[in-house]
Write a protein that holds these residues in place. Structure first.
Motif, PDB file in Angstrom:
ATOM      1  N   VAL A  59      -3.778   0.692  -3.032  1.00 39.19           N
ATOM      2  CA  VAL A  59      -3.522  -0.730  -2.816  1.00 39.19           C
ATOM      3  C   VAL A  59      -3.012  -1.343  -4.103  1.00 39.19           C
ATOM      4  CG1 VAL A  59      -4.525  -2.936  -2.112  1.00 39.19           C
ATOM      5  CG2 VAL A  59      -5.378  -0.791  -1.109  1.00 39.19           C
ATOM      6  N   ILE A  66      -3.843  -5.029   4.648  1.00 38.13           N
ATOM      7  CA  ILE A  66      -3.883  -3.573   4.459  1.00 38.13           C
ATOM      8  C   ILE A  66      -3.885  -2.871   5.806  1.00 38.13           C
ATOM      9  CG2 ILE A  66      -5.309  -1.669   3.598  1.00 38.13           C
ATOM     10  CD1 ILE A  66      -6.314  -3.638   1.413  1.00 38.13           C
ATOM     11  N   LEU A 104      -9.333   4.289   0.339  1.00 35.81           N
ATOM     12  CA  LEU A 104      -8.548   3.244  -0.306  1.00 35.81           C
ATOM     13  C   LEU A 104      -8.947   3.118  -1.772  1.00 35.81           C
ATOM     14  CD1 LEU A 104      -8.616   0.397   2.379  1.00 35.81           C
ATOM     15  CD2 LEU A 104      -6.687   1.888   1.830  1.00 35.81           C
ATOM     16  N   VAL A 141       0.849  -1.190   0.000  1.00 34.54           N
ATOM     17  CA  VAL A 141       0.000   0.000   0.000  1.00 34.54           C
ATOM     18  C   VAL A 141       0.888   1.244   0.000  1.00 34.54           C
ATOM     19  CG1 VAL A 141      -1.910   1.199   1.103  1.00 34.54           C
ATOM     20  CG2 VAL A 141      -1.681  -1.280   1.384  1.00 34.54           C
TER      21      VAL A 141
END
Length: 389
Positions: A33, A331, A385, A20
């Motif tokens: 990501v 993550i 994200l 990430v």
């Protein structure tokens, strides 16, 4: 800053990784990501690990060997992730939980193995590890640490939302604006996996696509005994693990219930246990959305059961929020690494029960001097994200 997050969860089936890239814009943290993957443990290593987990006895020699072998497996997975996903500034290794010590409703200690020096040596990148214990020293449970991601990701959700992770253990974070509570609900896949593995119902050791559960019928007598577990009546914050929910636990419940269902009926009953315990807590939370991640979200019996039990709740995978359901925990640990590198806490006290937030982890230097970014004075207020590549 590019961070590689790595974890093997309570299902101890392999190593999940996520690269990430984090960028802070004002109070909003953006996470791009990139490469994600899951690397199964070698069959022999997984068997040795399973044989060493509670309630089985083990030796310090076996713990030492597993610490090295798991560390080497993490190192290979990290090197592969860097090769395919590009260079990173930091690796965060959760390692493998082998014991989570809870006594009298309080977490006393926790042990994750997988020696991080193997990762640092293999990649040349600094490694953050041992990320749970600092929260425990501050009176917290050291879990669920994914709550720090959930709080940032779901902060703007109108009507309140809950994030549910269905790994070996089911944990949930309830978010309403800046208010957050998180805890372990109980078993998700742990008991089903234990039965499927011990009875050879599937070569991979889990109920793939819920096929076994779908072919069975719930034994209500056994389910009643299972639902009487005192853990479910504890108030949050609370945490649990395979120290409580293991194969011998199932056998003891069968003995108390005085029933011997067939394999399919037993798996169906254990699957329904997950549905009932999760649905009960979600309903009590009064949220409008349930965001699901982890291996259990691929089980159609579980997901159908949750949707039927929660008719007023929008139940769906975390992918819609930019966090692929199979990669969300990796993550989350990448996020914790970003926080630690910038001198920011990686916990939310209302999520773990700690007295105050804490900066998490232990750093192992890479090939060169350990250089960290300039510290930040305030944590981000939200996280966005996006999947790239």
């Amino acid at each position: 800053m590019r961070v590689l997050g790595m974890i093997s969860g309570t299902s101890h089936d392999g190593i999940d990784v996520a690269v990430v890239e984090f960028r802070l814009e004002g109070s909003v943290l953006e996470g791009l990501v990139g490469h994600t993957a899951s690397t199964p443990y070698p069959a022999e290593l997984r068997a040795r690990l399973a044989a060493a987990l509670p309630p089985a006895p083990t030796t310090l020699a076996e713990v030492c060997e597993l610490d090295t072998l798991i560390g080497q497996s993490f190192a290979e997975a990290a090197a592969r992730a860097v090769e395919l996903g590009g260079p990173v500034d930091l690796v965060v290794s959760h390692g493998q939980t082998v014991f989570h010590w809870v006594e009298g409703g309080h977490a006393r200690g926790t042990l994750q193995i997988g020696q991080p020096a193997w990762i640092a040596e293999r990649t040349g990148v600094p490694v953050l590890s041992d990320v749970r214990v600092r929260d425990i020293t501050a009176g917290g449970h050291g879990a669920p640490l994914v709550s720090v991601l959930d709080g940032l990701l779901l902060a703007g959700h109108e009507g309140g939302a809950a994030a549910l992770n269905l790994g070996g253990i089911a944990n949930m974070t309830v978010v309403r604006g800046r208010d957050l509570v998180a805890y372990d609900i109980g078993p998700a896949n742990a008991l089903v996996d234990a039965v499927v593995s011990s009875r050879g119902l599937h070569p991979r050791g889990f109920d793939e696509d819920g096929a076994v559960a779908a072919s069975g019928r719930v034994d209500e007598r056994l389910l009643g005994v299972l639902l009487d577990e005192p853990y479910y009546r504890l108030a949050p914050p609370k945490s649990t693990g395979k120290e409580l929910f293991h194969l011998a636990y199932v056998e003891e419940a069968l003995a108390r219930a005085g029933t011997r269902p067939g394999d399919a009926d037993l798996v169906a009953t254990l699957t329904e246990l997950t549905v009932r315990t999760v649905a009960r807590d979600v309903a009590a939370a009064g949220v409008s959305a349930l965001v699901v991640s982890g291996g259990g979200c691929h089980n159609p019996v579980v997901m159908k059961g949750l949707r039927e039990a929660l008719p007023g709740v929008d139940v769906g995978p975390s992918d819609a929020y930019g966090a692929p359901s199979d990669d969300k925990e990796a993550i989350a640990f990448a996020l914790i690494g970003w926080c630690t590198a910038h001198g920011l806490p990686g916990t939310v006290p209302s999520g773990t029960g700690a007295r105050a937030p804490r900066v998490l982890g232990t750093l192992t230097p890479g090939a060169g001097p350990l250089v960290l970014p300039a510290p930040l004075t305030a944590s981000p207020e939200s996280l966005v994200l996006r999947r790239v590549g």
